[in-house]
Motif scaffolding. Sequence first.
Motif, PDB file in Angstrom:
ATOM      1  N   UNK A  34      30.624  47.818  41.649  1.00 42.57           N
ATOM      2  CA  UNK A  34      29.970  49.109  41.397  1.00 42.57           C
ATOM      3  C   UNK A  34      28.614  49.146  42.069  1.00 42.57           C
ATOM      4  N   UNK A  35      28.060  50.352  42.181  1.00 38.34           N
ATOM      5  CA  UNK A  35      26.768  50.550  42.823  1.00 38.34           C
ATOM      6  C   UNK A  35      25.999  51.643  42.097  1.00 38.34           C
ATOM      7  N   UNK A  36      24.679  51.474  42.030  1.00 40.89           N
ATOM      8  CA  UNK A  36      23.781  52.486  41.478  1.00 40.89           C
ATOM      9  C   UNK A  36      23.456  53.513  42.556  1.00 40.89           C
ATOM     10  N   UNK A  37      23.385  54.788  42.170  1.00 42.56           N
ATOM     11  CA  UNK A  37      23.119  55.844  43.144  1.00 42.56           C
ATOM     12  C   UNK A  37      21.744  56.452  42.899  1.00 42.56           C
ATOM     13  N   UNK A  38      20.956  56.568  43.981  1.00 43.05           N
ATOM     14  CA  UNK A  38      19.618  57.161  43.895  1.00 43.05           C
ATOM     15  C   UNK A  38      19.404  58.242  44.945  1.00 43.05           C
ATOM     16  N   UNK A  39      20.492  58.797  45.435  1.00 41.17           N
ATOM     17  CA  UNK A  39      20.398  59.837  46.453  1.00 41.17           C
ATOM     18  C   UNK A  39      20.555  59.319  47.867  1.00 41.17           C
ATOM     19  N   UNK A  40      20.377  58.000  48.045  1.00 40.58           N
ATOM     20  CA  UNK A  40      20.611  57.403  49.349  1.00 40.58           C
ATOM     21  C   UNK A  40      22.029  56.847  49.414  1.00 40.58           C
ATOM     22  N   UNK A  41      22.538  56.691  50.629  1.00 41.14           N
ATOM     23  CA  UNK A  41      23.897  56.184  50.775  1.00 41.14           C
ATOM     24  C   UNK A  41      24.024  54.811  50.120  1.00 41.14           C
ATOM     25  N   UNK A  42      25.111  54.614  49.366  1.00 32.19           N
ATOM     26  CA  UNK A  42      25.338  53.363  48.645  1.00 32.19           C
ATOM     27  C   UNK A  42      26.777  52.900  48.864  1.00 32.19           C
ATOM     28  N   UNK A  43      27.003  51.602  48.671  1.00 28.31           N
ATOM     29  CA  UNK A  43      28.350  51.064  48.850  1.00 28.31           C
ATOM     30  C   UNK A  43      28.680  50.073  47.749  1.00 28.31           C
ATOM     31  N   UNK A  44      29.953  50.016  47.398  1.00 24.40           N
ATOM     32  CA  UNK A  44      30.500  49.041  46.455  1.00 24.40           C
ATOM     33  C   UNK A  44      31.577  48.266  47.192  1.00 24.40           C
ATOM     34  N   UNK A  45      31.414  46.948  47.299  1.00 25.40           N
ATOM     35  CA  UNK A  45      32.325  46.123  48.084  1.00 25.40           C
ATOM     36  C   UNK A  45      32.988  45.079  47.201  1.00 25.40           C
ATOM     37  N   UNK A  46      34.311  44.973  47.297  1.00 28.22           N
ATOM     38  CA  UNK A  46      35.033  43.950  46.557  1.00 28.22           C
ATOM     39  C   UNK A  46      34.736  42.572  47.130  1.00 28.22           C
ATOM     40  N   UNK A  47      34.633  41.574  46.262  1.00 30.48           N
ATOM     41  CA  UNK A  47      34.494  40.206  46.734  1.00 30.48           C
ATOM     42  C   UNK A  47      35.749  39.808  47.500  1.00 30.48           C
ATOM     43  N   UNK A  48      35.623  38.869  48.450  1.00 30.01           N
ATOM     44  CA  UNK A  48      36.815  38.431  49.190  1.00 30.01           C
ATOM     45  C   UNK A  48      37.888  37.898  48.250  1.00 30.01           C
ATOM     46  N   UNK A  49      39.124  38.207  48.570  1.00 31.02           N
ATOM     47  CA  UNK A  49      40.275  37.805  47.766  1.00 31.02           C
ATOM     48  C   UNK A  49      41.220  36.963  48.610  1.00 31.02           C
ATOM     49  N   UNK A  50      41.989  36.062  47.984  1.00 30.50           N
ATOM     50  CA  UNK A  50      42.892  35.199  48.761  1.00 30.50           C
ATOM     51  C   UNK A  50      44.067  35.982  49.324  1.00 30.50           C
ATOM     52  N   UNK A  51      44.717  35.426  50.327  1.00 27.35           N
ATOM     53  CA  UNK A  51      45.957  36.057  50.819  1.00 27.35           C
ATOM     54  C   UNK A  51      46.989  36.121  49.701  1.00 27.35           C
ATOM     55  N   UNK A  52      47.872  37.103  49.780  1.00 27.07           N
ATOM     56  CA  UNK A  52      48.906  37.263  48.764  1.00 27.07           C
ATOM     57  C   UNK A  52      49.923  36.125  48.887  1.00 27.07           C
ATOM     58  N   UNK A  53      50.067  35.328  47.825  1.00 30.70           N
ATOM     59  CA  UNK A  53      51.076  34.273  47.783  1.00 30.70           C
ATOM     60  C   UNK A  53      51.648  34.186  46.373  1.00 30.70           C
ATOM     61  N   UNK A  54      52.872  33.740  46.278  1.00 23.47           N
ATOM     62  CA  UNK A  54      53.520  33.570  44.975  1.00 23.47           C
ATOM     63  C   UNK A  54      52.766  32.546  44.135  1.00 23.47           C
ATOM     64  N   UNK A  55      52.248  31.504  44.773  1.00 22.24           N
ATOM     65  CA  UNK A  55      51.598  30.407  44.056  1.00 22.24           C
ATOM     66  C   UNK A  55      50.226  30.756  43.514  1.00 22.24           C
ATOM     67  N   UNK A  56      49.689  31.932  43.854  1.00 21.53           N
ATOM     68  CA  UNK A  56      48.394  32.328  43.290  1.00 21.53           C
ATOM     69  C   UNK A  56      48.443  32.402  41.771  1.00 21.53           C
ATOM     70  N   UNK A  57      49.622  32.584  41.193  1.00 31.55           N
ATOM     71  CA  UNK A  57      49.747  32.688  39.737  1.00 31.55           C
ATOM     72  C   UNK A  57      49.302  31.423  39.032  1.00 31.55           C
ATOM     73  N   UNK A  58      49.219  30.322  39.749  1.00 33.23           N
ATOM     74  CA  UNK A  58      48.789  29.062  39.153  1.00 33.23           C
ATOM     75  C   UNK A  58      47.289  28.835  39.318  1.00 33.23           C
ATOM     76  N   UNK A  59      46.575  29.847  39.804  1.00 33.87           N
ATOM     77  CA  UNK A  59      45.149  29.694  40.087  1.00 33.87           C
ATOM     78  C   UNK A  59      44.263  29.942  38.876  1.00 33.87           C
ATOM     79  N   UNK A  60      44.845  30.244  37.718  1.00 36.08           N
ATOM     80  CA  UNK A  60      44.037  30.507  36.537  1.00 36.08           C
ATOM     81  C   UNK A  60      43.791  31.992  36.368  1.00 36.08           C
ATOM     82  N   UNK A  61      42.630  32.363  35.846  1.00 38.23           N
ATOM     83  CA  UNK A  61      42.374  33.777  35.545  1.00 38.23           C
ATOM     84  C   UNK A  61      42.201  34.623  36.797  1.00 38.23           C
ATOM     85  N   UNK A  62      42.284  35.953  36.599  1.00 35.90           N
ATOM     86  CA  UNK A  62      42.034  36.881  37.701  1.00 35.90           C
ATOM     87  C   UNK A  62      40.573  36.687  38.153  1.00 35.90           C
ATOM     88  N   UNK A  63      40.252  37.024  39.415  1.00 35.67           N
ATOM     89  CA  UNK A  63      41.106  37.816  40.315  1.00 35.67           C
ATOM     90  C   UNK A  63      42.112  37.011  41.148  1.00 35.67           C
TER      91      UNK A  63
END
Length: 443
Positions: free
Chosen positions: A301-330
């Motif tokens: 999320x981002x706070x808005x003060x009238x100037x252009x703002x951006x919200x960027x997702x943190x990098x995420x791993x490639x989609x793999x079946x084995x990601x389910x063993x990585x513990x909690x999201x994301x």
Amino acid sequence: MRRRTARWRRARVRRGRLPARARVAVVGALLLCASAALPGGAALAAATPTPYAFAPDARSVTGASGTADAASLTPGATYRSSLPSDARTYYSLELDAVSDVYVSATAIPAPGSTIRPGDGIKVSVEDSDGRSCSSGTKTFGIVSTPRPIAAWGAREVSVKRSRCTTEGTYYVIVERVSTATSAPGTWDLELFATSEPPLRQTGATTAPGAWDSASPAPLTGEAVPREGGSGFASAEAVGNGVWSADVEPGRTLFYKVPLDWGRQLYATAELGSSNSGYGNTGGALNLSLYNPVHGFVDDASATYDGRQKSAELDPLPPVTYENRYAGPAPLSAMRFAGSYYLVVHLAAEVAEKYGEGPFRLTLRVRLEGAAQPGPAYAGVPEPRDVIQAGTGDWAATGGGAGSGSGGDAAMTVLAVSGIGAGTAVLVVLGVWTVVARRRAGAL
């Protein structure tokens, strides 16, 4: 004089001229056809934010106050229900001993309702002995404004789990996460149940090793308009590229991004500047990511003060079946190939400082990595089109500025919509002609 009038009327009908009431009806039908073909189901005029759009095939179901009367949910189906502020609601599942089953609950507070940062929703899955299989929670957090949020729970069959591995009845419990100052009120609820069959052969049971967690440079160039949908079912397809929309305060836009096995997603939402007001709005812009079963992955999320703002997702791993063993999201949520959902919300409070808008939203979507062969399932997921087996780089959609890939699935959708609208217009014009000819024959 009477003979001349009759001849004049016949000539008028032959030229296709209908009486005033008929012309009004035809014009109205044409306008309805045109508005139905607008991207995201947009109407000709939208003075207020579009409410959440439930799946058109959602079945109505009432949550029970206990397990004894719990209504049954079927994997592969979507349901519409409600969630009171002061009670748990129960639903049941009849499951086999081999499939993983996921249940997502999307909470939709009424527009204008009071939301606290600690408010949210919790979904739990329990077996018939009351033992927990899993649970998931999502709160509104800093973006304490009414908007759709979703949490998910699961019954997973795993060699690492000694519970929840037998055939039988399971229970889904949905409840509010509240604080002492939470406002009462009932929320609408959309439930989505999905099943994932086991693999033909058991593979690795540990999370993948190191992956590239560096953020690439964002895509640049002119954006392609994509107005977004109003719910998971109406999410508008986007791919690798730069996309734009006009968004009003209080509105939530849904987009879907197809991801094959091995593909990696990066996304940023940007809000344009405004000189029509002043002041800060905390958490004004929110970008959330959900996986194909509507399970929460991550948000920014981002706070808005009238100037252009951006919200960027943190990098995420490639989609793999084995990601389910990585513990909690994301990380563990990136376990399926299929359509992932980018959900963008602009807080209603922005209107208090900067007016009703609309404001320009820019969505930058970048897909990295090569598509990989998918796992071999021993059955068919339900619904069939949610969890994909992965048969090639079908996720390499694009068409936006900066896109280096081929066909654009979203443009295909728009083309089909356009064809449908054109067909409807031709039908109306055909009716116009037939009516005119019949009137001519009657005179």
